[in-house]
Design an enzyme around this catalytic site. Structure first.
Site, PDB file in Angstrom:
ATOM      1  N   TRP A   1       3.588 -11.938  -1.985  1.00 53.35           N
ATOM      2  CA  TRP A   1       3.900 -13.307  -1.567  1.00 53.35           C
ATOM      3  C   TRP A   1       5.245 -13.790  -2.110  1.00 53.35           C
ATOM      4  O   TRP A   1       5.683 -14.885  -1.793  1.00 53.35           O
ATOM      5  CB  TRP A   1       2.749 -14.257  -1.960  1.00 53.35           C
ATOM      6  CG  TRP A   1       1.472 -13.968  -1.207  1.00 53.35           C
ATOM      7  CD1 TRP A   1       1.336 -13.092  -0.150  1.00 53.35           C
ATOM      8  CD2 TRP A   1       0.174 -14.525  -1.423  1.00 53.35           C
ATOM      9  NE1 TRP A   1       0.035 -13.090   0.290  1.00 53.35           N
ATOM     10  CE2 TRP A   1      -0.712 -13.952  -0.471  1.00 53.35           C
ATOM     11  CE3 TRP A   1      -0.337 -15.449  -2.338  1.00 53.35           C
ATOM     12  CZ2 TRP A   1      -2.060 -14.286  -0.404  1.00 53.35           C
ATOM     13  CZ3 TRP A   1      -1.696 -15.781  -2.280  1.00 53.35           C
ATOM     14  CH2 TRP A   1      -2.539 -15.212  -1.321  1.00 53.35           C
ATOM     15  N   LYS A   2       5.862 -12.987  -2.950  1.00 55.83           N
ATOM     16  CA  LYS A   2       7.190 -13.301  -3.513  1.00 55.83           C
ATOM     17  C   LYS A   2       7.217 -14.730  -4.070  1.00 55.83           C
ATOM     18  O   LYS A   2       6.189 -15.223  -4.530  1.00 55.83           O
ATOM     19  CB  LYS A   2       8.260 -13.067  -2.447  1.00 55.83           C
ATOM     20  CG  LYS A   2       8.157 -11.658  -1.845  1.00 55.83           C
ATOM     21  CD  LYS A   2       9.342 -11.245  -1.031  1.00 55.83           C
ATOM     22  CE  LYS A   2       9.120  -9.827  -0.512  1.00 55.83           C
ATOM     23  NZ  LYS A   2      10.235  -9.309   0.264  1.00 55.83           N
TER      24      LYS A   2
ATOM     25  N   GLU B   1      13.970  -6.259  -4.815  1.00 51.31           N
ATOM     26  CA  GLU B   1      14.576  -7.538  -5.227  1.00 51.31           C
ATOM     27  C   GLU B   1      14.710  -7.606  -6.748  1.00 51.31           C
ATOM     28  O   GLU B   1      15.677  -8.178  -7.260  1.00 51.31           O
ATOM     29  CB  GLU B   1      13.730  -8.700  -4.669  1.00 51.31           C
ATOM     30  CG  GLU B   1      13.927  -8.839  -3.165  1.00 51.31           C
ATOM     31  CD  GLU B   1      12.706  -9.299  -2.395  1.00 51.31           C
ATOM     32  OE1 GLU B   1      11.800  -9.918  -2.976  1.00 51.31           O
ATOM     33  OE2 GLU B   1      12.668  -9.030  -1.171  1.00 51.31           O
TER      34      GLU B   1
ATOM     35  N   GLY C   1       5.513  -8.167   3.053  1.00 47.81           N
ATOM     36  CA  GLY C   1       6.130  -9.396   2.561  1.00 47.81           C
ATOM     37  C   GLY C   1       5.849 -10.537   3.522  1.00 47.81           C
ATOM     38  O   GLY C   1       4.767 -11.136   3.510  1.00 47.81           O
ATOM     39  N   GLY C   2       6.805 -10.839   4.373  1.00 49.74           N
ATOM     40  CA  GLY C   2       6.733 -11.983   5.294  1.00 49.74           C
ATOM     41  C   GLY C   2       5.394 -12.125   6.011  1.00 49.74           C
ATOM     42  O   GLY C   2       4.806 -13.218   6.043  1.00 49.74           O
TER      43      GLY C   2
ATOM     44  N   SER D   1       9.376  -5.003   6.782  1.00 56.41           N
ATOM     45  CA  SER D   1       9.172  -5.573   8.122  1.00 56.41           C
ATOM     46  C   SER D   1       7.960  -4.993   8.847  1.00 56.41           C
ATOM     47  O   SER D   1       7.983  -4.814  10.065  1.00 56.41           O
ATOM     48  CB  SER D   1      10.444  -5.439   8.975  1.00 56.41           C
ATOM     49  OG  SER D   1      11.506  -6.144   8.372  1.00 56.41           O
TER      50      SER D   1
HETATM   51  P1  PGA Z   1       8.896  -7.712   4.351  1.00 52.52           P
HETATM   52  O1  PGA Z   1       8.892  -7.421   2.777  1.00 52.52           O
HETATM   53  O2  PGA Z   1       7.553  -7.270   4.876  1.00 52.52           O
HETATM   54  O3  PGA Z   1       9.114  -9.200   4.473  1.00 52.52           O
HETATM   55  O4  PGA Z   1      10.016  -6.914   4.943  1.00 52.52           O
HETATM   56  C1  PGA Z   1       8.325  -6.256   2.264  1.00 52.52           C
HETATM   57  C2  PGA Z   1       8.441  -6.264   0.764  1.00 52.52           C
HETATM   58  O5  PGA Z   1       9.442  -6.764   0.231  1.00 52.52           O
HETATM   59  O6  PGA Z   1       7.540  -5.784   0.062  1.00 52.52           O
END
Ligand code: PGA
Length: 250
Positions: A10-11, A97, A234-235, A213
């Site tokens: 979820w960052k 990141e 992620g997203g 993605s």
């Molecule tokens: P994303 O991120 O699905 O938004 O590309 C993946 C991740 O950073 O683990």
């Protein structure tokens, strides 16, 4: 038999109320016997409420990062013992990141992995190449050195608590995914690398997730590959419906 796993990162998204709302949606929509092991990684401040809310569900909670030291004068940092004290048994380490914005090196990540394992935690270890590496045809070497420098000092025994997550940096949050062929090619390379270092039994047991993605529309063809054992999302993990559609892509 190695596990299929779908983990949501979820960052730095969702305050407490939003986290509770997302968890309520997940609980409403998740099946009692999901097609994969499900993990979600909220921010530090929401770990304990998430743990409590998800306790008797098929969804478990992971942290997004952790400090390598046991405790002490490290302002702003969180230790393995602190995570464990709020019910968190799994930690994501080495996300691109963290590597890019917080300068986490392979060497530092080796220390973090050691600390997590010493505390009986499971590690979701992320790694992957940048676009320039792929263009220069260095992606296999780069991935090999990330694995070697952060993980290949571990004992055979430790590998039962390691989940690998291959995340090509050029595919993270960009809408650009590795093709199913590119994912399978790299995942097979990773499994062979682990087999060369530790033997085929360990290599066959380790789950290798794909990240970058991954969405409901492409998860099925990515997960259909023989060496892809799930995803780090992620997203698309920020909406219960999308995330669970990915879980159901097996
Ligand atoms: P994303 O991120 O699905 O938004 O590309 C993946 C991740 O950073 O683990």
């Amino acid at each position: 038999m190695r596990k299929n796993i779908v983990a949501g990162n979820w960052k730095m998204n969702n305050d407490l109320a939003q986290t509770q709302e997302l968890i309520a949606d997940l609980k409403k929509q998740v099946s009692a016997d999901p097609a994969a092991t499900i993990i979600v990684a909220p921010t530090y401040t929401n770990l304990y409420p998430a743990f409590k809310a998800l306790k008797d569900t098929p969804i478990s909670v992971a942290a997004q990062n952790m400090h390598q030291n046991a405790n002490g004068a490290f302002t702003g940092e969180i230790s393995a013992a602190m995570l464990k004290s709020v019910g968190v048994e799994t930690v994501i380490l080495g996300h691109s990141e963290r590597r890019a914005y917080f300068k986490e090196s392979n060497e530092l990540l080796a220390e973090k992995v050691n600390t997590a394992l010493e505390n009986d935690m499971t590690v979701i270890f992320c790694f992957g190449e940048e676009l320039e590496d792929r263009k220069a045809d260095k992606h296999f070497d780069l991935v090999q050195s990330q694995l070697k420098e952060s993980l290949y000092h571990l004992s055979k025994e430790s590998w039962k608590n390691i989940i690998l997550a291959y995340e090509p940096v050029w595919a993270i949050g960009t809408g650009e995914t590795a093709s199913p062929e590119q994912a399978q090619e790299m995942h097979a390379f990773i499994r062979k690398s682990v087999a060369d270092a530790y033997g085929s039994e360990i290599a066959e047991e380790v789950s290798i997730l794909y990240g970058g993605s991954c969405k409901p529309g492409n998860a099925k063809e990515i997960f259909a590959n023989k060496d892809v054992d799930g995803g780090l999302i992620g997203g698309a993990s920020l909406k219960a419906e999308d995330f669970l559609a990915i879980v159901n892509s097996f």
